[in-house]
Design a protein around this motif. Structure first.
Motif, mmCIF file in Angstrom:
data_model
loop_
_atom_site.group_PDB
_atom_site.id
_atom_site.type_symbol
_atom_site.label_atom_id
_atom_site.label_comp_id
_atom_site.label_asym_id
_atom_site.label_seq_id
_atom_site.Cartn_x
_atom_site.Cartn_y
_atom_site.Cartn_z
ATOM 1 N N ASP A 155 3.595 1.831 -1.151
ATOM 2 C CA ASP A 155 4.130 1.504 -2.688
ATOM 3 C C ASP A 155 3.120 2.253 -3.925
ATOM 4 O O ASP A 155 2.320 1.926 -4.622
ATOM 5 C CB ASP A 155 4.930 0.233 -3.468
ATOM 6 N N ARG A 156 3.994 4.002 -3.536
ATOM 7 C CA ARG A 156 2.684 5.143 -4.018
ATOM 8 C C ARG A 156 2.643 4.748 -5.660
ATOM 9 O O ARG A 156 1.132 4.713 -6.599
ATOM 10 C CB ARG A 156 3.224 5.851 -4.112
ATOM 11 N N THR B 195 9.432 0.845 -7.307
ATOM 12 C CA THR B 195 8.292 -0.359 -6.631
ATOM 13 C C THR B 195 8.665 -0.867 -5.779
ATOM 14 O O THR B 195 10.325 -1.352 -5.929
ATOM 15 C CB THR B 195 7.277 -0.959 -7.447
ATOM 16 N N TYR C 50 -2.881 1.789 -9.648
ATOM 17 C CA TYR C 50 -3.959 0.845 -9.551
ATOM 18 C C TYR C 50 -5.561 1.757 -9.559
ATOM 19 O O TYR C 50 -6.630 1.900 -10.402
ATOM 20 C CB TYR C 50 -4.263 0.047 -8.622
ATOM 21 N N ARG C 51 -5.613 2.995 -8.758
ATOM 22 C CA ARG C 51 -6.310 3.648 -8.223
ATOM 23 C C ARG C 51 -6.449 4.957 -9.764
ATOM 24 O O ARG C 51 -8.465 5.113 -9.974
ATOM 25 C CB ARG C 51 -6.348 4.928 -7.169
ATOM 26 N N GLU D 178 -4.663 -7.599 -8.437
ATOM 27 C CA GLU D 178 -2.523 -7.467 -8.257
ATOM 28 C C GLU D 178 -2.088 -8.678 -8.094
ATOM 29 O O GLU D 178 -1.734 -8.860 -6.827
ATOM 30 C CB GLU D 178 -2.299 -6.290 -6.867
ATOM 31 N N ILE E 264 -8.241 -2.714 -0.232
ATOM 32 C CA ILE E 264 -8.042 -0.836 -0.824
ATOM 33 C C ILE E 264 -8.755 -1.036 -2.873
ATOM 34 O O ILE E 264 -9.334 -0.160 -2.439
ATOM 35 C CB ILE E 264 -6.898 -0.628 -0.907
ATOM 36 N N LEU E 265 -8.044 -2.121 -3.670
ATOM 37 C CA LEU E 265 -8.838 -1.975 -4.794
ATOM 38 C C LEU E 265 -10.331 -1.727 -5.062
ATOM 39 O O LEU E 265 -10.604 -1.568 -5.966
ATOM 40 C CB LEU E 265 -7.878 -3.145 -5.154
ATOM 41 N N ILE F 234 0.941 -1.136 0.187
ATOM 42 C CA ILE F 234 0.526 -0.183 0.450
ATOM 43 C C ILE F 234 0.884 1.029 -0.598
ATOM 44 O O ILE F 234 0.424 2.251 -0.382
ATOM 45 C CB ILE F 234 -0.740 -0.029 1.336
ATOM 46 N N ARG G 170 2.600 1.849 -7.637
ATOM 47 C CA ARG G 170 1.162 0.615 -7.686
ATOM 48 C C ARG G 170 0.153 1.369 -7.405
ATOM 49 O O ARG G 170 -0.769 1.150 -8.500
ATOM 50 C CB ARG G 170 2.015 -0.177 -6.802
ATOM 51 N N THR G 171 0.111 1.435 -6.116
ATOM 52 C CA THR G 171 -1.284 2.200 -5.719
ATOM 53 C C THR G 171 -1.916 2.957 -6.162
ATOM 54 O O THR G 171 -3.249 2.798 -7.006
ATOM 55 C CB THR G 171 -1.524 2.233 -4.632
ATOM 56 N N GLU G 172 -0.843 4.179 -7.320
ATOM 57 C CA GLU G 172 -1.761 5.197 -7.144
ATOM 58 C C GLU G 172 -2.068 4.669 -8.654
ATOM 59 O O GLU G 172 -3.569 5.098 -9.380
ATOM 60 C CB GLU G 172 -1.097 6.446 -7.642
#
Length: 341
Positions: free
Chosen positions: A4-5, A284, A11-12, A96, A36-37, A2, A7-9
């Protein structure tokens, strides 16, 4: 992960970019972790999200969903995707699933199972495509730190330690970050994966030949592997088939300027979101996977390095990945065999 910006951003951004596919639709999150996803999908307007994870983190995910007032939308199921019961088809699968070096401990087989079991015709998968790359590298500082150190230890010649030092430092693949300056050539594409088209029987092994021309002179210390994934809303009946055929035919025609090819591919579809773990991109948690060789080989600029790489699941433990790397440079052939545990 989480934290890992990158990666997470990514996906968002991909979820909200595809909100037209998600709004008022049913989503399946394979390997949801903390959820979160799934929550991003709920924020994007999903009518129902099935969040599935085999580990006990799903219990915490259920509490996170409840805390955010989404229990009516997000249904958390604890169990393997191959064993849970979902009573309706889904419009979107998100996951993911990528592991180190893309394939190590990946969940791609679970995504394919979910696709074949629940995805509606015309449904989408996020991410939709993945590509694994390989390139030769030089890393003088890493080699000096791990190996050359033993040649003079406080004035003592401890070079007798060199064989053991090489074995301890470089026998197995190393997950670490390098920079673009370490990379000696354009990357070679090893395998394009299309999540709409791949089948489970193709996953346990990968075998690919490569031919690379160095862009710089220096000591060859090993080979780096990394990947990128693409979030495309295209369905298999439209551009997926066309782009996949175009990609594979380009490779079969023997193009070895794959770094340039990658840039052209990304430029052609500017609105597609790419999550890249390449050395020149923001780091990442996957970093890069390095196959170091025990003894550096001096290579010249524009020198050809060719060979093959095979990755296969270990028979002793399916979690392990056997790697057989062959490379030819300076007129000689070399082999490195290792296991990623």
């Amino acid at each position: 992960m989480i934290k890992d910006r990158v990666r997470t951003e990514a996906y968002r951004a991909a979820i909200f970019q595809h909100s037209d596919f998600i709004k008022d639709k049913v989503v399946l999150d394979v390997g949801c972790g903390t959820g979160i996803l799934s929550i991003f999908c709920a924020f994007a307007g999903a009518r129902k999200v099935y969040a599935v994870d085999a580990s006990e983190i799903a219990i915490q995910a259920r509490e996170v969903v409840k805390t955010n007032g989404l229990s009516e939308t997000v249904v958390v199921l604890v169990g393997r995707i191959e064993e849970v019961q979902i009573e309706e088809e889904v419009d979107v699968i998100i996951s993911e699933w990528m592991g180190y070096m893309l394939l190590y401990e990946s969940m791609l087989s679970s995504v394919i199972f979910a696709r074949d079991r629940w995805l509606k015709p015309g449904g989408i998968i996020l991410p939709s495509h993945a590509t694994l790359y390989l390139a030769p590298i030089t890393n003088v500082e890493r080699y000096a730190e791990s190996i050359d150190f033993w040649r003079d230890v406080y004035g003592i010649d401890m070079s007798a330690m060199l064989p053991l030092a090489k074995q301890c430092s470089f026998e197995e693949p190393c997950v670490e970050s390098i920079t673009a300056e370490n990379v000696m050539s354009w990357p070679e594409t090893l395998r394009p994966i299309r999540c709409y088209a791949n089948t489970v029987d193709r996953l346990p092994s990968l075998s690919s030949c490569y031919r690379i021309f160095t862009g710089m002179a220096g000591p060859l210390h090993g080979f780096a592997l990394w990947f990128d994934v693409k979030f495309s809303g295209a369905t298999p009946s439209s551009s997926d088939t066309q782009s996949g055929t175009w990609l594979e035919s380009s490779l079969s025609n023997g193009s070895h300027v794959n770094g340039m090819f990658q840039k052209v591919k990304h430029a052609r579809i500017a609105d597609e979101i790419i999550l890249s773990t390449a050395p020149e991109e923001a780091p990442t948690h996957w970093q890069q996977t390095i196959l170091y060789i025990y003894d550096p080989r001096d290579v010249k600029q524009d020198e050809q390095i060719s060979g093959s790489i095979t990755m296969s699941q270990s028979r002793e433990n399916p979690r392990f990945l056997n790697i057989h790397l062959e490379y030819k440079c300076g007129g000689r052939c070399y082999v490195k065999e290792t296991v990623m545990r």
